[in-house]
Motif scaffolding. Structure first.
Motif, PDB file in Angstrom:
ATOM      1  N   LEU A  33       0.907  -1.182   0.034  1.00 38.63           N
ATOM      2  CA  LEU A  33      -0.117  -0.077   0.139  1.00 38.63           C
ATOM      3  C   LEU A  33       0.805   1.279  -0.043  1.00 38.63           C
ATOM      4  N   VAL A  34       2.050   1.175   0.574  1.00 36.69           N
ATOM      5  CA  VAL A  34       2.780   2.641   0.823  1.00 36.69           C
ATOM      6  C   VAL A  34       3.690   2.637  -0.484  1.00 36.69           C
ATOM      7  N   ASN A  35       4.119   1.688  -0.981  1.00 38.04           N
ATOM      8  CA  ASN A  35       5.101   2.004  -2.260  1.00 38.04           C
ATOM      9  C   ASN A  35       4.485   2.742  -3.324  1.00 38.04           C
ATOM     10  N   PRO A  36       3.151   2.465  -3.674  1.00 38.78           N
ATOM     11  CA  PRO A  36       2.811   3.355  -4.797  1.00 38.78           C
ATOM     12  C   PRO A  36       2.667   4.838  -4.754  1.00 38.78           C
ATOM     13  N   ILE A  37       2.514   5.104  -3.377  1.00 44.81           N
ATOM     14  CA  ILE A  37       2.622   6.539  -2.815  1.00 44.81           C
ATOM     15  C   ILE A  37       4.002   7.120  -2.868  1.00 44.81           C
ATOM     16  N   VAL A  38       4.919   6.130  -2.623  1.00 38.95           N
ATOM     17  CA  VAL A  38       6.560   6.703  -2.583  1.00 38.95           C
ATOM     18  C   VAL A  38       6.790   6.829  -3.892  1.00 38.95           C
ATOM     19  N   ILE A  39       6.435   5.924  -4.892  1.00 40.41           N
ATOM     20  CA  ILE A  39       6.564   6.228  -6.199  1.00 40.41           C
ATOM     21  C   ILE A  39       6.056   7.234  -6.889  1.00 40.41           C
ATOM     22  N   VAL A  40       5.041   7.521  -6.550  1.00 41.53           N
ATOM     23  CA  VAL A  40       4.227   8.924  -6.974  1.00 41.53           C
ATOM     24  C   VAL A  40       4.812  10.094  -6.330  1.00 41.53           C
ATOM     25  N   VAL A  41       5.352  10.121  -5.217  1.00 38.88           N
ATOM     26  CA  VAL A  41       5.925  11.460  -4.733  1.00 38.88           C
ATOM     27  C   VAL A  41       7.196  11.579  -5.517  1.00 38.88           C
ATOM     28  N   ASN A  42       7.954  10.208  -5.696  1.00 35.79           N
ATOM     29  CA  ASN A  42       9.239  10.552  -6.496  1.00 35.79           C
ATOM     30  C   ASN A  42       9.213  11.140  -7.677  1.00 35.79           C
ATOM     31  N   ILE A  43       8.139  10.502  -8.381  1.00 36.22           N
ATOM     32  CA  ILE A  43       7.949  11.069  -9.751  1.00 36.22           C
ATOM     33  C   ILE A  43       7.378  12.476  -9.844  1.00 36.22           C
ATOM     34  N   MET A  44       6.633  12.714  -8.693  1.00 37.25           N
ATOM     35  CA  MET A  44       6.142  14.176  -8.894  1.00 37.25           C
ATOM     36  C   MET A  44       7.309  15.172  -8.419  1.00 37.25           C
ATOM     37  N   THR A  45       8.194  14.904  -7.437  1.00 39.82           N
ATOM     38  CA  THR A  45       9.068  15.748  -6.933  1.00 39.82           C
ATOM     39  C   THR A  45      10.448  15.734  -7.669  1.00 39.82           C
ATOM     40  N   SER A  46      11.001  14.802  -7.972  1.00 40.93           N
ATOM     41  CA  SER A  46      12.254  14.637  -8.628  1.00 40.93           C
ATOM     42  C   SER A  46      12.325  13.409  -9.668  1.00 40.93           C
ATOM     43  N   PRO A  47      11.642  13.738 -10.794  1.00 39.62           N
ATOM     44  CA  PRO A  47      11.547  12.760 -12.020  1.00 39.62           C
ATOM     45  C   PRO A  47      12.855  12.227 -12.507  1.00 39.62           C
ATOM     46  N   GLY A  48      13.786  13.393 -12.547  1.00 37.48           N
ATOM     47  CA  GLY A  48      15.154  13.002 -12.908  1.00 37.48           C
ATOM     48  C   GLY A  48      16.120  11.967 -12.278  1.00 37.48           C
ATOM     49  N   TYR A  49      15.520  11.740 -10.840  1.00 38.27           N
ATOM     50  CA  TYR A  49      16.315  10.571 -10.134  1.00 38.27           C
ATOM     51  C   TYR A  49      15.303   9.818  -9.354  1.00 38.27           C
ATOM     52  N   LEU A  50      15.179   8.559 -10.039  1.00 37.95           N
ATOM     53  CA  LEU A  50      14.257   7.498  -9.557  1.00 37.95           C
ATOM     54  C   LEU A  50      14.973   6.897  -7.943  1.00 37.95           C
ATOM     55  N   TRP A  51      14.790   7.670  -6.988  1.00 38.93           N
ATOM     56  CA  TRP A  51      15.304   7.027  -5.674  1.00 38.93           C
ATOM     57  C   TRP A  51      14.360   5.921  -5.168  1.00 38.93           C
ATOM     58  N   PHE A  52      13.101   6.034  -5.467  1.00 39.33           N
ATOM     59  CA  PHE A  52      12.049   4.830  -5.015  1.00 39.33           C
ATOM     60  C   PHE A  52      12.636   3.512  -5.192  1.00 39.33           C
ATOM     61  N   ILE A  53      13.431   3.366  -6.343  1.00 43.22           N
ATOM     62  CA  ILE A  53      13.912   1.845  -6.215  1.00 43.22           C
ATOM     63  C   ILE A  53      14.714   1.435  -5.129  1.00 43.22           C
ATOM     64  N   TRP A  54      15.555   2.439  -4.338  1.00 44.40           N
ATOM     65  CA  TRP A  54      16.235   2.084  -3.300  1.00 44.40           C
ATOM     66  C   TRP A  54      15.219   1.637  -2.154  1.00 44.40           C
ATOM     67  N   CYS A  55      14.284   2.397  -2.066  1.00 43.25           N
ATOM     68  CA  CYS A  55      13.165   2.047  -1.095  1.00 43.25           C
ATOM     69  C   CYS A  55      12.396   0.743  -1.357  1.00 43.25           C
ATOM     70  N   MET A  57      13.867  -1.577  -3.210  1.00 45.43           N
ATOM     71  CA  MET A  57      14.735  -2.709  -2.753  1.00 45.43           C
ATOM     72  C   MET A  57      14.947  -2.967  -1.309  1.00 45.43           C
ATOM     73  N   GLY A  58      15.159  -2.239  -0.449  1.00 42.96           N
ATOM     74  CA  GLY A  58      15.688  -1.988   0.876  1.00 42.96           C
ATOM     75  C   GLY A  58      14.458  -2.767   1.617  1.00 42.96           C
ATOM     76  N   TRP A  59      13.371  -2.183   1.644  1.00 44.04           N
ATOM     77  CA  TRP A  59      12.261  -2.682   2.073  1.00 44.04           C
ATOM     78  C   TRP A  59      11.869  -4.024   1.706  1.00 44.04           C
ATOM     79  N   GLY A  60      12.169  -4.358   0.364  1.00 45.03           N
ATOM     80  CA  GLY A  60      11.438  -5.572  -0.205  1.00 45.03           C
ATOM     81  C   GLY A  60      12.507  -6.702   0.318  1.00 45.03           C
ATOM     82  N   MET A  61      13.880  -6.523   0.654  1.00 46.89           N
ATOM     83  CA  MET A  61      14.634  -7.290   1.173  1.00 46.89           C
ATOM     84  C   MET A  61      14.320  -7.600   2.511  1.00 46.89           C
ATOM     85  N   ALA A  62      13.883  -6.504   3.367  1.00 47.78           N
ATOM     86  CA  ALA A  62      13.316  -6.724   4.843  1.00 47.78           C
ATOM     87  C   ALA A  62      12.065  -7.885   4.489  1.00 47.78           C
ATOM     88  N   ILE A  63      11.113  -7.499   3.722  1.00 51.72           N
ATOM     89  CA  ILE A  63       9.987  -8.414   3.702  1.00 51.72           C
ATOM     90  C   ILE A  63      10.499  -9.919   3.505  1.00 51.72           C
TER      91      ILE A  63
END
Length: 100
Positions: A33-55, A57-63
């Motif tokens: 539920l949270v990651n789509p929000i993170v993706i949207v925030v990333n694309i709206m605020t800084s589309p030149g750098y896709l930092w959501f990928i790190w979120c 991957m990191g959280w995915g490894m924890a899962i």
């Protein structure tokens, strides 16, 4: 009396296991539920750098690690390992007390 004790212990372990599984699914649901929000925030605020990928991957490894623990898939740090380690520590303490 012994039968009730064994049944009570089995019930306790089953209840503990259900709570662990429930916690894993809650963790997974929040991730989904949270990651789509993170993706949207990333694309709206800084589309030149896709930092959501790190979120993701990191959280995915924890899962994944959480799932491995809950479903007892890794050969280490499971309940049997804990019991062995407890016995080992108790035996070590007992042997030290005999030398004192």
């Amino acid at each position: 009396m012994e039968k009730n004790y064994v049944e009570g212990e089995r019930y306790y372990h089953a209840q503990k296991r259900v709570k662990e599984i429930k916690a894993f699914y809650e963790h997974l649901t929040v991730y989904i539920l949270v990651n789509p929000i993170v993706i949207v925030v990333n694309i709206m605020t800084s589309p030149g750098y896709l930092w959501f990928i790190w979120c993701l991957m990191g959280w995915g490894m924890a899962i994944v690690l959480h799932g491995l623990k809950v479903f007892s898939l890794p050969p280490f740090f499971n309940e049997k390992w804990e019991e062995r380690k407890i016995r080992e520590i108790l035996e070590k303490e007992n042997s030290q007390k005999t030398w004192e």
